[in-house]
Design an enzyme around this catalytic site. Structure first.
Site, PDB file in Angstrom:
ATOM      1  N   CYS A   1       0.682  -1.214   0.028  1.00  0.00           N
ATOM      2  CA  CYS A   1       0.091   0.103   0.063  1.00  0.00           C
ATOM      3  C   CYS A   1       0.777   1.197   0.011  1.00  0.00           C
ATOM      4  O   CYS A   1       0.692   2.344  -0.623  1.00  0.00           O
ATOM      5  CB  CYS A   1      -1.210  -0.027   1.198  1.00  0.00           C
ATOM      6  SG  CYS A   1      -0.284   0.050   2.750  1.00  0.00           S
TER       7      CYS A   1
ATOM      8  N   HIS B   1      -1.214   1.378   6.996  1.00  0.00           N
ATOM      9  CA  HIS B   1      -1.984   1.090   5.856  1.00  0.00           C
ATOM     10  C   HIS B   1      -1.959   2.728   5.152  1.00  0.00           C
ATOM     11  O   HIS B   1      -2.586   3.697   5.821  1.00  0.00           O
ATOM     12  CB  HIS B   1      -3.459   0.884   5.827  1.00  0.00           C
ATOM     13  CG  HIS B   1      -3.985   0.774   4.644  1.00  0.00           C
ATOM     14  ND1 HIS B   1      -3.667  -0.323   3.569  1.00  0.00           N
ATOM     15  CD2 HIS B   1      -4.975   1.546   3.878  1.00  0.00           C
ATOM     16  CE1 HIS B   1      -4.423  -0.225   2.380  1.00  0.00           C
ATOM     17  NE2 HIS B   1      -5.100   0.985   2.845  1.00  0.00           N
TER      18      HIS B   1
ATOM     19  N   ASP C   1      -8.572   3.605  -3.156  1.00  0.00           N
ATOM     20  CA  ASP C   1      -7.473   2.736  -2.697  1.00  0.00           C
ATOM     21  C   ASP C   1      -7.112   1.743  -3.800  1.00  0.00           C
ATOM     22  O   ASP C   1      -7.818   0.908  -4.245  1.00  0.00           O
ATOM     23  CB  ASP C   1      -7.856   1.949  -1.356  1.00  0.00           C
ATOM     24  CG  ASP C   1      -6.741   1.455  -0.753  1.00  0.00           C
ATOM     25  OD1 ASP C   1      -5.829   0.972  -1.198  1.00  0.00           O
ATOM     26  OD2 ASP C   1      -6.975   1.396   0.567  1.00  0.00           O
TER      27      ASP C   1
END
Length: 257
Positions: free
Chosen positions: A69, A109, A124
């Site tokens: 991420c 994250h 995302d």
């Protein structure tokens, strides 16, 4: 040097001169999810390097690798900024469904918040198989995509003021928590290196223990670890036990790694 947009479009199979609008983002997010794998091989192989815009372009766009991420979402953030969008990076805490609690290694994250016409959206591209594939409004409205249903829930808790909830297609019958995040804060590129260090070194980091590669497909997703190859296709699950030699073959065949 070509700009990021041209290189990124080549990577995901978009026309080079395509004009990027907000309405075009679902198509771009879907192509990104089906092309660029979520993977931790640089962590497993102890080959991590400093997170910069240039290094992310080299790794993900030039060398056709994937990332986690803190690599995938920042690259998409730079792409959005280059195309005139108003976006910031923020961090969050992933919910551990096995332990029934938020993760114990902190705010690791990284995700993107985009403001469009006075509305804020979560974007995302770096949450494994849990990708919304569309901007998700912080208003609470449910969005539906080929990967399931997603919504943002307003919360006031120690990990942030909102959380992403999801109901993955063919997998979930009830809403489940993805992660909590704070819409009031943004992070800088320097913070990404701190996150990378935690993920690479923290004893409780799952990403430092076993290789993991996954990406979405047109009708589901595929996931490769050092012991299994798993495929979801039209709601049907197939799982194959593998050995190390097979891992390398499948990584190249299905993910180009």
């Amino acid at each position: 040097m070509q700009n990021l947009t041209t290189l990124f479009h080549k990577r995901i199979g978009m026309p080079y001169n395509e004009k990027i609008t907000f309405e075009k983002l679902p198509e771009i997010l879907e192509k990104t999810a089906q092309t660029i794998p979520f993977e931790n091989l640089t962590i497993i192989e102890s080959k991590k390097c400093e997170i910069t815009k240039e290094n992310l372009i080299k790794k993900i766009v030039d060398r056709n690798e994937g990332g986690l991420c803190y690599e995938l979402n920042p690259l998409f953030y730079f792409y959005l900024i280059e195309n005139g969008f108003n976006a910031v990076l923020t961090d969050g805490v992933v919910y551990n469904h096995t332990e029934k609690e938020y993760g114990q290694i902190g705010r690791t994250h990284v995700t993107v918040l985009l403001n469009h016409k006075g509305q804020t959206y979560l974007i995302d591209t770096g949450f494994g198989g849990n990708l919304p594939l569309k901007p998700v409004p912080l208003s609470g409205e449910t969005i539906s995509s080929d990967n399931g249903e997603f919504r943002i829930k307003k919360e006031n808790q120690e990990f942030g003021d909102y959380c992403l909830e999801m109901k993955l297609k063919h997998k979930d019958t009830e809403w489940k928590i993805g992660y909590a995040f704070d819409s009031r804060k943004s992070i800088e590129v320097a913070n990404l290196n701190e996150i990378q260090t935690i993920i690479a070194e923290h004893p409780k980091s799952t990403f430092k223990k076993h290789p993991l590669i996954t990406r979405l497909t047109e009708n589901g997703n595929i996931t490769l670890t050092d012991t299994t190859f798993t495929e979801w296709a039209d709601g049907i699950l197939t799982k194959e036990a593998i050995e190390n030699k097979k891992f390398k073959e499948l990584a190249k065949q299905h993910f180009g790694l």
